[in-house]
Design an enzyme around this catalytic site. Structure first.
Site, PDB file in Angstrom:
ATOM      1  N   GLU A 115      22.864  30.096  36.522  1.00 53.52           N
ATOM      2  CA  GLU A 115      23.285  30.656  37.803  1.00 53.52           C
ATOM      3  C   GLU A 115      23.303  32.185  37.732  1.00 53.52           C
ATOM      4  O   GLU A 115      24.262  32.854  38.115  1.00 53.52           O
ATOM      5  CB  GLU A 115      24.652  30.120  38.249  1.00 53.52           C
ATOM      6  CG  GLU A 115      24.910  30.348  39.744  1.00 53.52           C
ATOM      7  CD  GLU A 115      26.280  29.870  40.195  1.00 53.52           C
ATOM      8  OE1 GLU A 115      26.350  28.777  40.775  1.00 53.52           O
ATOM      9  OE2 GLU A 115      27.270  30.600  39.977  1.00 53.52           O
ATOM     10  N   HIS A 158      46.043  25.543  46.944  1.00 56.03           N
ATOM     11  CA  HIS A 158      46.001  26.133  45.602  1.00 56.03           C
ATOM     12  C   HIS A 158      47.422  26.267  45.066  1.00 56.03           C
ATOM     13  O   HIS A 158      48.382  26.483  45.811  1.00 56.03           O
ATOM     14  CB  HIS A 158      45.327  27.506  45.677  1.00 56.03           C
ATOM     15  CG  HIS A 158      44.879  28.045  44.363  1.00 56.03           C
ATOM     16  ND1 HIS A 158      45.719  28.715  43.509  1.00 56.03           N
ATOM     17  CD2 HIS A 158      43.670  28.007  43.739  1.00 56.03           C
ATOM     18  CE1 HIS A 158      45.054  29.077  42.427  1.00 56.03           C
ATOM     19  NE2 HIS A 158      43.809  28.665  42.537  1.00 56.03           N
ATOM     20  N   HIS A 189      41.790  30.731  48.219  1.00 58.72           N
ATOM     21  CA  HIS A 189      42.435  31.057  46.952  1.00 58.72           C
ATOM     22  C   HIS A 189      42.121  32.460  46.448  1.00 58.72           C
ATOM     23  O   HIS A 189      42.730  32.923  45.503  1.00 58.72           O
ATOM     24  CB  HIS A 189      42.003  30.060  45.867  1.00 58.72           C
ATOM     25  CG  HIS A 189      40.582  30.249  45.420  1.00 58.72           C
ATOM     26  ND1 HIS A 189      39.511  29.774  46.146  1.00 58.72           N
ATOM     27  CD2 HIS A 189      40.058  30.871  44.333  1.00 58.72           C
ATOM     28  CE1 HIS A 189      38.394  30.085  45.516  1.00 58.72           C
ATOM     29  NE2 HIS A 189      38.688  30.757  44.421  1.00 58.72           N
ATOM     30  N   ASP A 208      30.185  33.331  36.593  1.00 54.71           N
ATOM     31  CA  ASP A 208      30.858  34.605  36.840  1.00 54.71           C
ATOM     32  C   ASP A 208      32.299  34.685  36.356  1.00 54.71           C
ATOM     33  O   ASP A 208      33.056  35.553  36.787  1.00 54.71           O
ATOM     34  CB  ASP A 208      30.835  34.902  38.343  1.00 54.71           C
ATOM     35  CG  ASP A 208      31.491  33.798  39.176  1.00 54.71           C
ATOM     36  OD1 ASP A 208      32.217  32.965  38.602  1.00 54.71           O
ATOM     37  OD2 ASP A 208      31.275  33.775  40.401  1.00 54.71           O
ATOM     38  N   GLU A 229      34.795  38.575  39.588  1.00 49.36           N
ATOM     39  CA  GLU A 229      33.564  37.815  39.385  1.00 49.36           C
ATOM     40  C   GLU A 229      32.295  38.657  39.506  1.00 49.36           C
ATOM     41  O   GLU A 229      31.340  38.458  38.745  1.00 49.36           O
ATOM     42  CB  GLU A 229      33.501  36.638  40.378  1.00 49.36           C
ATOM     43  CG  GLU A 229      34.503  35.534  40.103  1.00 49.36           C
ATOM     44  CD  GLU A 229      35.863  35.768  40.733  1.00 49.36           C
ATOM     45  OE1 GLU A 229      36.714  34.857  40.658  1.00 49.36           O
ATOM     46  OE2 GLU A 229      36.091  36.867  41.295  1.00 49.36           O
ATOM     47  N   ARG A 233      41.858  36.259  45.366  1.00 53.18           N
ATOM     48  CA  ARG A 233      42.866  37.305  45.211  1.00 53.18           C
ATOM     49  C   ARG A 233      42.841  38.282  46.380  1.00 53.18           C
ATOM     50  O   ARG A 233      43.877  38.724  46.863  1.00 53.18           O
ATOM     51  CB  ARG A 233      42.619  38.086  43.908  1.00 53.18           C
ATOM     52  CG  ARG A 233      42.926  37.329  42.627  1.00 53.18           C
ATOM     53  CD  ARG A 233      42.649  38.224  41.417  1.00 53.18           C
ATOM     54  NE  ARG A 233      42.951  37.575  40.149  1.00 53.18           N
ATOM     55  CZ  ARG A 233      42.093  36.841  39.465  1.00 53.18           C
ATOM     56  NH1 ARG A 233      40.861  36.645  39.938  1.00 53.18           N
ATOM     57  NH2 ARG A 233      42.436  36.288  38.323  1.00 53.18           N
TER      58      ARG A 233
END
Length: 382
Positions: free
Chosen positions: A119, A243, A210, A97, A133, A212
């Site tokens: 995947e 991160h 992590h 993704d 993604e 957004r």
């Protein structure tokens, strides 16, 4: 000779593509597999390439400080055009993704090169969650010619979108292949902080955040909940590979910095990270891949997101979709810590994501589709 170009650009892609690249190399008399990386993530990607001893044939090295999605997309598209024109593969293999995945599929389409999507079929149904993604998956799926779905639910998603059944192979997830190859019972950490922790007498929570969409107040709520967990449970500790995003680090430092049983460490290489996961009590994460990895080791997972593209684990009982609200995170964490029966049910639930044989199924499916194998491979879960 079937000519394959495997393209990836980030650490998660590399982890999941590495066992497939190694498997394809076993068919040297039938398959020529080359690797192209965009290096969308440079340092983290290189760690995985070194671990699995993979040397890319093409390295675009696009990463720049402060890069945006526009930068990644444009530099990858231009660079991959040149790679594809030079390599002339029979099929391009992409994974999952990322922006690299979508762009590699788009570049291949422009040059009329078939695309295989590893995947494939994961969906949340919300194009902004996770961002970008979810749309990368959709767009790659539309551009792909063959879909390697990790689970039956992923296949159903693709069928509902009009993909022909004969173009879908249910393989299991290659991340389990990578995991089983990497986890060692007697693993020793190079980091003296980790090596000094008594995982037998302390219940250690492994935390990663992590996304957004979780920056700011959502992360602050998660960390505040875990601060209260520590106050309630003197035998509980937290390990948090933080991160590198400054927006993550500032909130972590504000809420969890300086606490005695909180170990804030740098992001980890893949091998020590999954071996750390094996030693911990449970996992709290907004990551996608960890929802697949942790159940393979009997570790309950609390997903710090409002949506998941991996509902199989929720249905199997290995994962709870918690969200980011402080009270929900606190309640679900305490439930696992206070209720041994609940913990046991989650830790013993069957992992729905794979058996360590996904790469072999994909390799045989590719050979079958080009007429070099007489029978299709058996399917995961079949």
């Amino acid at each position: 000779m079937l000519k394959i170009l495997a393209v990836f650009g980030t650490r998660p892609e590399a982890i999941k593509m590495a066992p497939l690249v190694k498997e394809l190399a076993r068919y040297g008399d039938k398959i020529r597999c080359r690797v192209a990386v965009t290096a969308q993530h440079r340092e983290m990607l290189d760690q995985v390439l070194n671990l699995f001893d993979i040397t890319p044939h093409y390295d675009l090295d696009i990463m720049q400080p402060g890069q945006s999605l526009f930068d990644i997309t444009s530099r990858s598209l231009t660079g991959l055009k040149e790679v594809l024109e030079r390599d002339k593969p029979d099929i391009t293999l992409v994974h999952g993704d990322t922006t690299t995945t979508f762009v590699a599929a788009l570049a291949s389409f422009y040059l009329q090169i078939p695309v295989g999507h590893v995947e494939a079929g994961l969906r949340t149904g919300n194009k902004f969650s996770p961002f970008p993604e979810e749309m990368n998956r959709h767009l790659t799926g539309v551009l792909s010619d063959v879909h390697f779905a990790p689970t039956e639910k992923s296949r159903k998603n693709l069928l509902a979108e009009g993909v022909k059944r004969e173009n879908i192979h249910v393989t299991g997830n290659t991340v389990i292949d990578a995991l089983l190859e990497t986890v060692k019972k007697d693993y020793r950490f190079d980091d003296p902080v980790l090596e000094s922790i008594d995982f037998e007498s302390q219940r250690i929570l492994l935390l990663t955040t992590h996304r957004r969409e979780n920056l700011g107040d959502p992360m602050r709520g998660i960390y505040q909940a875990l601060r209260e967990v520590l106050e309630l449970h003197p035998d509980v500790g937290i390990i948090f590979p933080v991160h590198k995003n400054p927006a993550v680090r500032s909130v972590v430092s504000e809420v969890l910095g300086g606490l005695e049983r909180v170990h804030l460490i740098e992001p980890m290489d893949y091998a020590p990270f999954v071996n750390l996961m094996q030693k911990c009590c449970m996992v709290l994460t907004d990551s996608g891949g960890m929802q697949e990895e942790a159940p393979s080791m009997g570790k309950p997972v609390l997903v710090l997101r409002n949506t998941t593209e991996r509902p199989e684990a929720v249905e199997a009982g290995t994962v709870v979709l918690v969200g980011t609200e402080k009270e929900a995170v606190l309640a679900e964490t305490n439930k696992l810590l206070n209720n041994p029966d609940h913990y046991r049910r989650m830790s013993e639930a069957a992992n729905p994501y794979g058996d360590g044989k996904a790469s072999g199924r994909i390799a045989r499916a590719l050979l079958y589709r080009c007429g070099m194998e007489s029978e299709p491979p058996g399917e995961f879960g079949g």
